[in-house]
Design an enzyme around this catalytic site. Structure first.
Site, PDB file in Angstrom:
ATOM      1  N   CYS A  28       2.399  -8.400  17.603  1.00 54.68           N
ATOM      2  CA  CYS A  28       3.775  -7.883  17.670  1.00 54.68           C
ATOM      3  C   CYS A  28       4.790  -9.017  17.528  1.00 54.68           C
ATOM      4  O   CYS A  28       5.975  -8.765  17.301  1.00 54.68           O
ATOM      5  CB  CYS A  28       4.050  -7.194  18.993  1.00 54.68           C
ATOM      6  SG  CYS A  28       3.062  -5.736  19.302  1.00 54.68           S
TER       7      CYS A  28
ATOM      8  N   HIS B 103       0.851  -1.196   0.000  1.00 59.41           N
ATOM      9  CA  HIS B 103       0.000   0.000   0.000  1.00 59.41           C
ATOM     10  C   HIS B 103       0.883   1.241   0.000  1.00 59.41           C
ATOM     11  O   HIS B 103       2.110   1.137  -0.041  1.00 59.41           O
ATOM     12  CB  HIS B 103      -0.989  -0.032   1.170  1.00 59.41           C
ATOM     13  CG  HIS B 103      -0.366  -0.156   2.527  1.00 59.41           C
ATOM     14  ND1 HIS B 103       0.527   0.766   3.027  1.00 59.41           N
ATOM     15  CD2 HIS B 103      -0.496  -1.115   3.485  1.00 59.41           C
ATOM     16  CE1 HIS B 103       0.891   0.407   4.236  1.00 59.41           C
ATOM     17  NE2 HIS B 103       0.305  -0.750   4.535  1.00 59.41           N
TER      18      HIS B 103
ATOM     19  N   HIS C 181      -2.210  -3.312  18.957  1.00 58.52           N
ATOM     20  CA  HIS C 181      -3.198  -4.229  18.381  1.00 58.52           C
ATOM     21  C   HIS C 181      -4.526  -4.270  19.141  1.00 58.52           C
ATOM     22  O   HIS C 181      -5.473  -4.929  18.691  1.00 58.52           O
ATOM     23  CB  HIS C 181      -2.586  -5.636  18.267  1.00 58.52           C
ATOM     24  CG  HIS C 181      -1.415  -5.655  17.332  1.00 58.52           C
ATOM     25  ND1 HIS C 181      -0.115  -5.495  17.762  1.00 58.52           N
ATOM     26  CD2 HIS C 181      -1.361  -5.746  15.994  1.00 58.52           C
ATOM     27  CE1 HIS C 181       0.687  -5.509  16.713  1.00 58.52           C
ATOM     28  NE2 HIS C 181      -0.039  -5.656  15.626  1.00 58.52           N
TER      29      HIS C 181
ATOM     30  N   LYS D  38      -7.349  -2.441   6.587  1.00 61.90           N
ATOM     31  CA  LYS D  38      -8.143  -3.282   5.696  1.00 61.90           C
ATOM     32  C   LYS D  38      -9.609  -3.273   6.118  1.00 61.90           C
ATOM     33  O   LYS D  38     -10.519  -3.172   5.297  1.00 61.90           O
ATOM     34  CB  LYS D  38      -7.604  -4.708   5.792  1.00 61.90           C
ATOM     35  CG  LYS D  38      -7.385  -5.369   4.455  1.00 61.90           C
ATOM     36  CD  LYS D  38      -6.688  -6.663   4.717  1.00 61.90           C
ATOM     37  CE  LYS D  38      -6.793  -7.646   3.613  1.00 61.90           C
ATOM     38  NZ  LYS D  38      -6.128  -8.898   3.977  1.00 61.90           N
TER      39      LYS D  38
ATOM     40  N   LYS E  20      -6.533   6.069  10.505  1.00 59.38           N
ATOM     41  CA  LYS E  20      -5.521   5.049  10.241  1.00 59.38           C
ATOM     42  C   LYS E  20      -5.949   4.208   9.040  1.00 59.38           C
ATOM     43  O   LYS E  20      -7.128   3.901   8.891  1.00 59.38           O
ATOM     44  CB  LYS E  20      -5.397   4.165  11.490  1.00 59.38           C
ATOM     45  CG  LYS E  20      -4.043   3.536  11.604  1.00 59.38           C
ATOM     46  CD  LYS E  20      -3.832   2.798  12.893  1.00 59.38           C
ATOM     47  CE  LYS E  20      -2.585   1.972  12.703  1.00 59.38           C
ATOM     48  NZ  LYS E  20      -2.296   1.052  13.723  1.00 59.38           N
TER      49      LYS E  20
HETATM   50  N1  MSP Z   1       8.909  -7.073   8.506  1.00 54.03           N
HETATM   51  C1  MSP Z   1       9.015  -5.948   9.335  1.00 54.03           C
HETATM   52  C2  MSP Z   1      10.250  -5.162   9.032  1.00 54.03           C
HETATM   53  C3  MSP Z   1      11.532  -5.911   9.152  1.00 54.03           C
HETATM   54  S1  MSP Z   1      12.910  -4.964   8.673  1.00 54.03           S
HETATM   55  C4  MSP Z   1      14.221  -5.833   9.153  1.00 54.03           C
HETATM   56  C5  MSP Z   1       7.802  -5.060   9.164  1.00 54.03           C
HETATM   57  N2  MSP Z   1       7.128  -5.180   8.016  1.00 54.03           N
HETATM   58  S2  MSP Z   1       5.844  -4.303   7.599  1.00 54.03           S
HETATM   59  O1  MSP Z   1       5.341  -4.911   6.390  1.00 54.03           O
HETATM   60  O2  MSP Z   1       4.946  -4.183   8.674  1.00 54.03           O
HETATM   61  O3  MSP Z   1       6.395  -2.940   7.173  1.00 54.03           O
HETATM   62  C6  MSP Z   1       6.510  -1.885   8.090  1.00 54.03           C
HETATM   63  C7  MSP Z   1       7.004  -0.697   7.330  1.00 54.03           C
HETATM   64  O4  MSP Z   1       6.144  -0.412   6.218  1.00 54.03           O
HETATM   65  C8  MSP Z   1       7.047   0.607   8.093  1.00 54.03           C
HETATM   66  O5  MSP Z   1       8.174   0.733   8.915  1.00 54.03           O
HETATM   67  C9  MSP Z   1       7.041   1.581   6.955  1.00 54.03           C
HETATM   68  O6  MSP Z   1       8.280   1.582   6.325  1.00 54.03           O
HETATM   69  C10 MSP Z   1       6.013   0.967   6.029  1.00 54.03           C
HETATM   70  N3  MSP Z   1       4.664   1.349   6.396  1.00 54.03           N
HETATM   71  C11 MSP Z   1       3.633   0.507   6.641  1.00 54.03           C
HETATM   72  N4  MSP Z   1       2.510   1.246   6.868  1.00 54.03           N
HETATM   73  C12 MSP Z   1       2.797   2.564   6.776  1.00 54.03           C
HETATM   74  C13 MSP Z   1       2.040   3.750   6.838  1.00 54.03           C
HETATM   75  N5  MSP Z   1       0.750   3.762   7.066  1.00 54.03           N
HETATM   76  N6  MSP Z   1       2.699   4.906   6.648  1.00 54.03           N
HETATM   77  C14 MSP Z   1       4.029   4.951   6.379  1.00 54.03           C
HETATM   78  N7  MSP Z   1       4.752   3.848   6.308  1.00 54.03           N
HETATM   79  C15 MSP Z   1       4.187   2.647   6.547  1.00 54.03           C
HETATM   80  O7  MSP Z   1       7.531  -4.256  10.046  1.00 54.03           O
END
Ligand code: MSP
Length: 657
Positions: free
Chosen positions: A128, A17, A145, A297, A294
């Protein structure tokens, strides 16, 4: 110099997304910027594929985890080219070399005594995928969560994270740039002011098998974060590959605030334990919400980058995301804001500048960059050169500091200046007088060279648009190799370069018939529907919407400041005057103000006009716009008209918004 830039590796339990897209565009933009500065760059992104969440997602779909992760990982990988994201390496935690490295590192840390076996009972949050401390709970629930964690008591392996607490505090304090923006650095230091607990780094196979087996105890798999963070080393072939030597000391990670703790605490302490120097910088950004809520889904408000690209084009999407969010702070996404930026910053400012400048170069110089006539260079030209050089400096500082919005602001200041430069130098006037041909050439050269610089600095942000700009400037090949070194700054455009003005870079978005369309839909739905949504819509309009217009509708009216150059009466039309105005190009207007103003009083006045009206013929004269005036009617029905003007001196052609 080298640069190693990474994004988080994304969990494959969700589709890409705009949150994921934003982080990845940031990293891509930075990679392109560092390349523009002459660095050798390695840019890595990828997917995080182990752990409970993924196993559960696969189970929900009734497929084996392997099949599931292959599918979603491919989706992420296929999304990036559409956003002009070009990573050098796409890593997956299910890659064989990654699994091997995780096991080697675990063994090394185990052998040096930093991993021990112990019993633990605590509050385990599935979302988490970790134990939460008593302090972290809010009303007994996980604050992220909003679920009550499970009480779990089990034997596990632990990493002695606490051993490195003092070292980490010192490192962060001694390196102010290690974690930025500052608020996140402070957040980490504040967290570290309390004793740090050791980190549970295993999960018993009785509970989870979808993970990397511990090399020293096959009854356990590795905790997903201990596995995932190591991707940053796998991708550059730690420990023996040449890329590790070349890139690690320059490693920069981009993340959002949600995963600050693993990156700012787990990861540096893991590195310290395995004897690897800390990464260079951690850049933490805020969250994209959607219309102030926020993204989720269940709310059905998740924004997919592919859909935006299809509708608005890749450059608009990249520009908007980088310009709209102040790096580090949360931002709200809305299509209204995106469309407004597209129409004002892109179509009006940069798009118009390119098309006006290229049209004039075509008209007055046969699309060939003329020689500067040194004798005609003015103080204003020198001010422009200073501004361009300052822009490159400010832009570079801001890009290096991950302040992308500021970098873009500094570019747009110069774009505004160039639009004014066209107005004040009025090439269409210069073209009328032969003895001013030298000055005309100088003005056109300055414009062409400024466009070249703009195409250069915009390249990291909007690679596709910048390529089109370069093609129009007849210097695709040259710009592709150019760097931001001093000598590339000013005056690099070669006289004689043949220009190829093409189609408009950013056409204005067409007016939406949103209200009408909505009205029709509503009618249909109300006819049929019994659902909640329809009810809400029926109850809503307490405000009388009649006569109100939307922001978009207003945005479609293009108001500009226009300077009146000539004014004359029109035969047989006692109400009308024929005006010539500069707005900034010259145009003719017919205005019904003859009873209120005499022509000679109007010369030099700066009025406000509607600049995008369809031309209309009045008394045989084509009027290209409309002058705005206020109308007062007294008790006897006498009318008085007062022209709308601007309160201070401003360049003709300036937009009124
Ligand atoms: N798999 C772990 C990261 C491991 S890195 C060694 C994870 N994955 S995640 O799919 O949840 O991705 C999190 C990251 O996605 C956030 O830190 C950010 O970079 C991006 N984002 C996810 N949702 C977001 C927003 N709503 N806004 C901005 N960035 C967001 O955590």
């Amino acid at each position: 110099m080298t640069t190693y830039i990474t994004t988080p590796i994304y969990y494959v339990n969700a589709m890409p997304h705009i949150g994921h897209a934003y982080t990845t565009i940031i990293a891509d933009t930075y990679a392109r910027f560092r390349r523009l500065c002459g660095d050798e760059v390695r840019f890595q992104t990828g997917t995080d594929e182990h752990g409970e969440k993924i196993a559960q997602a696969a189970e929900k779909e009734g497929v084996e985890p392997r099949e599931y992760v292959d599918r979603i990982s491919a989706l992420f990988r296929q999304t990036w080219p559409g956003l002009d994201i070009a990573q050098d390496h796409f890593i997956r935690t299910t890659d064989a070399d990654h699994i091997k490295l995780v096991q080697e590192i675990l063994q090394k840390v185990y052998d040096n005594g930093d991993i021990y076996f112990s019993e633990y009972s605590g509050h385990y949050c599935k979302g988490c995928e970790r134990f939460l401390t008593e302090k972290e709970l809010v009303d007994g629930k996980c604050p992220d969560h909003l679920t009550v964690p499970e009480e779990i008591s089990e034997q596990n392996y632990f990493f002695r994270m606490s051993k490195y607490q003092e070292w980490l505090i010192d490192h962060i304090k001694n390196n102010p740039e290690y974690i930025t923006p500052e608020r996140y650095r402070n957040e980490v230091l504040s967290f570290l002011s309390e004793p740090l607990e050791d980190l549970c780094i295993s999960r018993p196979c009785s509970r989870l098998t979808w993970g990397i087996p511990l090399p020293f105890d096959e009854k356990f798999v590795t905790y997903v974060w201990f596995d995932a963070l190591i991707n940053y080393l796998t991708g550059i072939n730690y420990p023996d590959g040449p890329d590790f030597e070349k890139y690690w000391s320059e490693a920069e990670h981009v993340i959002a605030k949600d995963i600050l703790k693993p990156h700012a605490i787990y990861w540096p302490t893991m590195l310290q334990s395995m004897g690897v120097a800390p990464y260079k910088r951690l850049h933490v950004h805020g969250y994209w919400n959607v219309d102030e809520t926020k993204m989720s889904k269940s709310l059905g408000n998740v924004i997919r980058p592919g859909e935006l690209v299809e509708k608005y084009g890749v450059d608009t999407v990249r520009y908007f995301l980088l310009r709209e969010m102040s790096f580090g702070r949360d931002s709200s996404f809305s299509t209204e804001a995106l469309e407004a930026r597209r129409n004002s910053d892109l179509a009006n400012d940069v798009g118009n500048l390119f098309s006006r400048a290229l049209t004039m170069l075509a008209k007055y110089a046969d699309s060939t960059v003329p020689e500067i006539d040194k004798a005609t260079v003015t103080e204003e030209d020198r001010v422009l050169v200073d501004a361009l050089e300052k822009m490159v400096a400010d832009y570079s500082t801001a890009m290096n500091n991950f302040e992308f919005h500021k970098a873009l602001q500094s570019i747009w200041e110069v774009i505004g200046m160039l639009n004014r430069f066209i107005v004040t130098n009025a090439p269409w006037e210069l073209a009328k007088e032969e003895e001013r041909a030298g000055r005309l050439n100088t003005v056109l050269y300055f414009l062409a060279d400024s466009l070249r610089l703009l195409a250069l600095v915009l390249r990291p942000v909007m690679p596709s648009a910048a390529e089109k700009m370069a093609a129009a400037l007849g210097m695709e090949k040259k710009l592709a190799k150019a760097s931001l070194k001093e000598e590339d700054c000013w005056g690099e455009m070669e006289a004689g370069t043949v220009l190829h003005p093409g189609e408009s870079l950013f056409p204005r978005l067409a007016k939406k018939k949103k209200q009408q369309a909505q009205g029709k839909n509503q009618g249909k739905k109300q006819g049929k529907g019994q659902g909640k949504k329809v009810k809400k819509k029926e109850a809503e309009p307490e405000i009388d919407m009649k006569g109100l217009i939307t922001f978009e509708q207003f945005g479609d009216v293009e108001l500009r400041v226009a300077e009146i150059v000539t004014a004359e009466k029109i035969k047989k039309a006692n109400k009308l005057l024929k005006l010539t105005v500069k707005a900034p190009e010259e145009r003719t207007l017919v205005a019904g103000i003859a009873k209120h103003y005499s022509p000679e009083d109007l010369i030099g006045k700066k009025v406000i006009i509607v600049a995008n009206l369809k031309p209309a013929k009045l008394m045989g004269i084509t009027s290209q716009g409309m002058v705005l005036a206020a109308k007062e009617t007294d008790a006897d029905g006498n009318e008085r008209l007062v022209l709308s003007t601007v309160a201070e001196e401003i360049a003709p052609g300036s937009r009124v918004a």
